[in-house]
Design an enzyme around this catalytic site. Structure first.
Site, PDB file in Angstrom:
ATOM      1  N   SER A 157       0.584  -1.304  -0.089  1.00  0.00           N
ATOM      2  CA  SER A 157      -0.028  -0.078  -0.324  1.00  0.00           C
ATOM      3  C   SER A 157       0.764   1.355   0.182  1.00  0.00           C
ATOM      4  CB  SER A 157      -0.823   0.220   1.570  1.00  0.00           C
ATOM      5  OG  SER A 157      -1.401   1.179   1.492  1.00  0.00           O
TER       6      SER A 157
ATOM      7  N   TYR B 217      -4.061  -0.730   9.785  1.00  0.00           N
ATOM      8  CA  TYR B 217      -3.777  -0.916   8.571  1.00  0.00           C
ATOM      9  C   TYR B 217      -2.200  -0.413   8.433  1.00  0.00           C
ATOM     10  CZ  TYR B 217      -4.625  -0.672   3.179  1.00  0.00           C
ATOM     11  OH  TYR B 217      -4.492  -1.094   2.318  1.00  0.00           O
TER      12      TYR B 217
END
Ligand code: NAP
Length: 254
Positions: A146, A159
């Protein structure tokens, strides 16, 4: 005329987690378009993905599995391997929980770590055990990282921690397994049009601020990621180990 066989996945069996929707669906379609047989793994119906691939003349099989159950995930991979060896593993499944760090619950920490990081590691371990236990086999692992493998973000503590972990494990596994015959690399998507980013797109201010920073001038689509993953599964990337490639419309270059 150039030889494109280095980019072909013909004859290869590729396991893709979270294949029913979003980026996992885009990866599945790209892998099938390159000639691979996609084994989609997930907890929801994968009928849409199966239909898209079958309409294009590709191969897809669905295997149900809740990846938060690590023992079930290992058995699933061993069972798939027992049918026929697997050439590539794409660790795509992931979840996100949004809350101010001051309020983030233990459940929102554990659930995200379990799917995004622990499941990725132990599925990779199960894949590695099968590859190393079968003389002459090689394999490729592609992890989905990410922008939050590189940046902090806001209101997504578990996350961000998990995706920094994905980048670290990609490097670690590459260092341990490169000479043993498994390439481990990652793709780091920018802002992609999927369920994962629905809350951001629903917030007009956040959405406009994100778009304004993307040099390409648009959000990414699942096949933007799928095509990069297909490259990392193909012979063309045989000398790549431990890389995390941003596919982000230029977001990180800004
Ligand atoms: P998505 O549309 O929400 O898809 C997530 C996928 O993971 C779904 O297939 C989901 O299945 C599956 N999954 C979640 N928990 C699971 C579990 N316990 N067992 C099995 N499958 C499970 O999100 P996405 O954007 O495509 O995300 C895919 C990956 O890309 C994730 O790792 C995400 O962190 C990463 N990523 C996305 C973006 C973005 O902008 N969208 C950016 C950077 C990285 P269900 O449908 O059954 O829940």
């Amino acid at each position: 005329m150039s030889d494109l066989s280095a980019f072909s996945l013909a004859g290869k069996r590729i396991l893709v987690t979270g294949a029913n929707t979003g980026i996992g669906q885009g990866i599945s379609v790209s892998v099938a378009s390159a000639g691979g047989h996609v084994i989609g793994v997930g907890r929801s119906s994968m009928e849409d993905t199966a239909a898209m691939i079958s309409a294009a003349g590709g191969k897809f099989s669905a295997v149900p599995c809740d990846l938060a159950d690590h023992k079930a995930a290992k058995s699933m991979l061993d069972d798939v391997w027992a049918e026929a060896p697997v050439d590539g593993l794409v660790n795509n499944a992931g979840i996100i929980r949004r809350a101010d760090s001051i309020d983030l619950s233990e459940a929102d920490w554990d659930d995200v770590m379990d799917v995004n990081l622990k499941s990725l590691f132990f599925l990779s371990q199960a894949f590695g055990n099968n590859v190393f236990g079968t003389p002459g086999r090689h394999g490729k692992i592609v992890n989905i990282a990410s922008m939050l493998s590189f940046q902090g973000g806001i209101r997504v503590a578990s996350y961000t921690a998990s995706k920094h972990g994905v980048l670290g494990l990609t490097r670690l596994l590459a260092c341990e397994w490169a000479e043993k015959g498994i390439n481990v690399n990652a793709v780091a998507p920018g802002y992609i049009n999927t369920n994962n980013t629905e809350a951001l797109r629903a917030d007009p201010d956040r959405s406009a601020a994100i778009l304004a920073r993307i040099p390409a001038g648009r959000w990414g689509e699942p096949d933007d990621i799928g095509n990069a993953v297909a490259f990392l599964l193909a012979p063309a990337s045989d000398y790549m180990h431990g890389a995390t490639i941003p596919v982000d419309g230029g977001w990180l270059a800004r």
